[in-house]
Structures are given as structure tokens and as C-alpha cells.
Design an enzyme around this catalytic site. Structure first.
Site, PDB file in Angstrom:
ATOM      1  N   ASP A 116       4.130  -8.648  -3.272  1.00 16.51           N
ATOM      2  CA  ASP A 116       4.624  -7.259  -3.526  1.00 16.51           C
ATOM      3  C   ASP A 116       4.405  -6.348  -2.247  1.00 16.51           C
ATOM      4  OD1 ASP A 116       1.870  -7.771  -3.793  1.00 16.51           O
ATOM      5  OD2 ASP A 116       1.443  -6.001  -4.998  1.00 16.51           O
ATOM      6  N   PHE A 164      -0.727   5.878  -0.762  1.00 16.53           N
ATOM      7  CA  PHE A 164      -1.421   4.925  -1.822  1.00 16.53           C
ATOM      8  C   PHE A 164      -0.392   4.678  -2.931  1.00 16.53           C
ATOM      9  CE2 PHE A 164      -5.713   3.743  -3.128  1.00 16.53           C
ATOM     10  CZ  PHE A 164      -5.166   2.681  -4.139  1.00 16.53           C
ATOM     11  N   ASP A 173       0.193  -5.558   4.011  1.00 14.22           N
ATOM     12  CA  ASP A 173      -0.603  -4.408   4.648  1.00 14.22           C
ATOM     13  C   ASP A 173      -0.905  -4.813   5.958  1.00 14.22           C
ATOM     14  OD1 ASP A 173      -2.166  -2.224   4.853  1.00 14.22           O
ATOM     15  OD2 ASP A 173      -2.867  -2.163   2.634  1.00 14.22           O
ATOM     16  N   GLY A 195       0.002  -8.896  -8.156  1.00 14.20           N
ATOM     17  CA  GLY A 195       0.641  -7.592  -7.542  1.00 14.20           C
ATOM     18  C   GLY A 195       2.337  -8.069  -7.483  1.00 14.20           C
TER      19      GLY A 195
END
Ligand code: PRP
Length: 182
Positions: free
Chosen positions: A99, A153, A102, A43
Site C-alpha cells: 500500500d 498522515f 515510507d 494495508g
């Protein structure tokens, strides 16, 4: 690809402007320290290459690929190393380039792992941060962060859904029907 994007969240120009700022900040902080810049594949690849080109100082590049074990929400956050560093980081100033943060499990695990290998310092640089998604008990904070994002998302500029969209030059919000109908 474009038809699956509901909205451009961060345009190419917004990304590049912020990345230049982060690169300048890192170059200032790491001048004379020859940092090892660690890209977490896949990512972070787009962010990493643009960020490093915005850092006009001597540095080293290295790469890791990781994936979480099973159900991340139930696990202790342990991650599997799919590709390890190719150089020693003993005594080195390390910057982990991601990147997105979360739940925070991946970076918490990686930071601890690299600490055990004797790095002189370890800092985290992420393009995107989703603080609202942090798992209970995870106190991780990025030292350098490009943008805070909500719970949408997001795909593009390295970020995927089922390995697609990584090559979009911007970050967009994926239409829910794309993943709901999958
Ligand atoms: C993403 C991202 C981080 C991790 C963050 O990687 O690149 O490594 O998830 O999530 P966390 O904070 O909840 O741990 P992913 O596993 O999607 O792999 P990829 O980079 O190859 O797409």
C-alpha cells in the site's frame, strides 16, 4: 470515521482509474509469465484485490504479513515475518504488492529475502510512495507506483491509524488532533 478526515486526498474514482492503468501495464508486462502476486497484509489488501481484478492474465496469489522489529528508525530495518508465503517462489516471477513505501525498510528487506528463495524476478508495485520519507542509505525504487504523496498522515483504502479507517473507500488525510490527543 468521516469526521476524523481533514481532506480527501485521493477519491474512489481517482484510485480506481489509476489502478486500472497499473493493472493493464502489469498485464502487458507479465503476459505468459504466470506471475506470483504477493500481497503484504494488511494495508495492501484493498489495492491488491482491485489491482488483480484489473489484470486479465493467468497469475497466482499469495500473502505475507510482516512487522518491523522495535524502533524502525534505529534498527537496521529488519522485519519480523508474521505470516509467510504458502507456496514456493523458486523460478517464479514475483510482484510484491504494497500500500505504501515510507522509510523503504520493509520492502528492501522483503526483496532481499525473496531473492534468497530463488525467484526468477522480483518487482515492487506500490499504491502510494512517500519518497521524502526514505531512510538514509535506502535506495529502493518501486517498479510500479500509483501516486506520490507528501508527508501527510494518510488513512483509508487499507491504510490505518491504530487499526481504524482501513475500510474507507478513499484515501484521506487524518486530522492531527486524532493522533495528537491519543
Ligand atoms: C506499512 C506498509 C508497509 C510499511 C511501509 O505497514 O504497509 O508494509 O508500513 O513502511 P516502510 O517503508 O517505512 O518500511 P504496517 O507496518 O503499518 O502494517 P499494516 O500494513 O498491517 O498496516
Amino acid at each position: 470515521m468521516e469526521k476524523d478526515i481533514a481532506q480527501v486526498l485521493l477519491s474512489e474514482e481517482q484510485l480506481q482509474t489509476r489502478i486500472r492503468e497499473l493493472g493493464q501495464q502489469l498485464a502487458q508486462d507479465y503476459r505468459g509469465k504466470n506471475p506470483t502476486m504477493v500481497c503484504i497484509l494488511k494495508g495492501a489488501i484493498m489495492f491488491y484485490t482491485d489491482l488483480l481484478r484489473a489484470m486479465p492474465i493467468p497469475l497466482s496469489m499469495d500473502f505475507m504479513a510482516v512487522s518491523s522489529y522495535g524502533n524502525r528508525t534505529k534498527s537496521s530495518g529488519e522485519v519480523e515475518i508474521r505470516k509467510d508465503l504458502s507456496t514456493s517462489i523458486e523460478g517464479k516471477h514475483v510482484v510484491i504488492v504494497e500500500d505504501i513505501v515510507d522509510s523503504g525498510f520493509t520492502l528492501t528487506y522483503l526483496t532481499r529475502l525473496l531473492q534468497t528463495r530463488g525467484a526468477a524476478s522480483i518487482k515492487l508495485c506500490t499504491l502510494l510512495d512517500k519518497p521524502s520519507r526514505r531512510a538514509p542509505g535506502i535506495t529502493l525504487k518501486a517498479d510500479y507506483s500509483g501516486f506520490e504523496v507528501g508527508n501527510e498522515f494518510v488513512v483509508g483504502y487499507g491504510l490505518d491509524y491504530a487499526e481504524r479507517y482501513r475500510n474507507l473507500p478513499y484515501i484521506g488525510i487524518l486530522k492531527p488532533e486524532v493522533y495528537e490527543n491519543a
